[in-house]
Design an enzyme around this catalytic site. Structure first.
Site, PDB file in Angstrom:
ATOM      1  N   CYS A  46       0.828  -1.213   0.000  1.00 32.58           N
ATOM      2  CA  CYS A  46       0.000   0.000   0.000  1.00 32.58           C
ATOM      3  C   CYS A  46       0.858   1.257   0.000  1.00 32.58           C
ATOM      4  O   CYS A  46       1.650   1.473   0.927  1.00 32.58           O
ATOM      5  CB  CYS A  46      -0.897  -0.014   1.242  1.00 32.58           C
ATOM      6  SG  CYS A  46      -1.824   1.521   1.488  1.00 32.58           S
ATOM      7  N   PRO A  47       0.713   2.128  -0.989  1.00 29.41           N
ATOM      8  CA  PRO A  47       1.512   3.354  -1.021  1.00 29.41           C
ATOM      9  C   PRO A  47       1.222   4.296   0.134  1.00 29.41           C
ATOM     10  O   PRO A  47       2.113   5.008   0.604  1.00 29.41           O
ATOM     11  CB  PRO A  47       1.148   3.993  -2.361  1.00 29.41           C
ATOM     12  CG  PRO A  47      -0.177   3.401  -2.731  1.00 29.41           C
ATOM     13  CD  PRO A  47      -0.170   2.016  -2.172  1.00 29.41           C
TER      14      PRO A  47
END
Length: 259
Positions: A46-47
């Site tokens: 997940c960024p």
């Protein structure tokens, strides 16, 4: 059985859900900056969580804030600390109940050693019994009160940047990725980078109509060109001559862009 859904409107536009937990760590508040009190729950995939991992490392908070990392494969019930079930051919299958697969040896997973949760959603229900939102990372969890302090990445990185300085040696306390002298410019860049790039890749990728896709993919590429112009001529950082949160927030998206 509830499943993970992508929030879109009637026109096929992706609509990001607003983060639900928005408390703040501060010396004079309910959530005080204390070593060993908090856990950061993240996913490497997940960024938004990646932002917090970078800031935690830059600030030398490894021994101050504990870390738990979910399995990179998100199943039908959302993030889990274990891999989803597989069939005899090795394919992931949709499971009922709370079933999870056995350890598949993927490096980097750090299970929930406090609550021994199987799924991230369990933490949300521990914090709020009737919670009906999405089960997202990152989560900044308070062990003392058994509450989620915050699940908005932009706010978590600012807490990590400044609120634990009293717990850190000078070499890390002096690092400031949101310096007061640059905040106006940082905020200005963050506004359009978030809308057109960070969230733009989601608005393009999760669009369910051609019209919605085109309405977002063009601004996305225009904004990537805008970034290139800012950095044209060998400039290293987006704002000033130092690493700031603007660089961190942009990096976690563009590093995944061509993968």
């Amino acid at each position: 059985m509830s499943t993970v859904t992508i929030p879109t409107d009637k026109d096929g536009q992706f609509k990001r859900t607003v983060s639900s937990f928005r408390d703040h760590i501060r010396p004079d508040g309910e959530f005080k900056p204390e070593k060993g009190r908090y856990i950061l729950y993240v996913s490497y995939a997940c960024p938004w969580a990646h932002r917090t991992l970078i800031t935690r490392k830059l600030k030398g908070l490894d021994e101050v804030i504990d870390l738990s990392i979910v399995h990179p494969h998100m199943g039908a019930k959302g993030w889990s600390f274990y891999p989803p079930l597989r069939d005899e051919d090795g394919h992931y299958v949709q499971a009922n109940g709370e079933d999870v697969g056995s350890d598949d040896g993927i490096a980097g997973v750090i299970p929930d050693l406090v609550h021994h949760a199987k799924f991230l959603r369990e933490l949300y229900f521990l914090a709020e019994k009737n919670y009906d939102g999405r089960f997202t990372v990152p989560i900044l969890w308070d062990n003392k009160t058994s509450k989620i302090v915050n699940n908005e990445s932009s706010e978590i990185i600012r807490m990590l940047n400044s609120e634990f300085n009293s717990q850190l040696p000078e070499e890390f306390a002096s690092i400031d990725v949101y310096p007061s002298s640059l905040r106006k410019d940082i905020d200005s860049i963050n506004d359009w980078v978030y809308d057109k790039i960070n969230n733009g890749v989601y608005k393009s990728g999760f669009a369910t109509s051609q019209k919605a896709y085109e309405a977002n993919v063009v601004p996305l590429f225009d904004s990537l060109e805008r970034v290139e112009k800012i950095l044209d001529g060998g400039k290293t950082f987006l704002v000033g001559d130092q690493l700031t949160e603007a660089d961190i927030r942009l990096y976690v998206t563009i590093v995944r862009f061509d993968v």
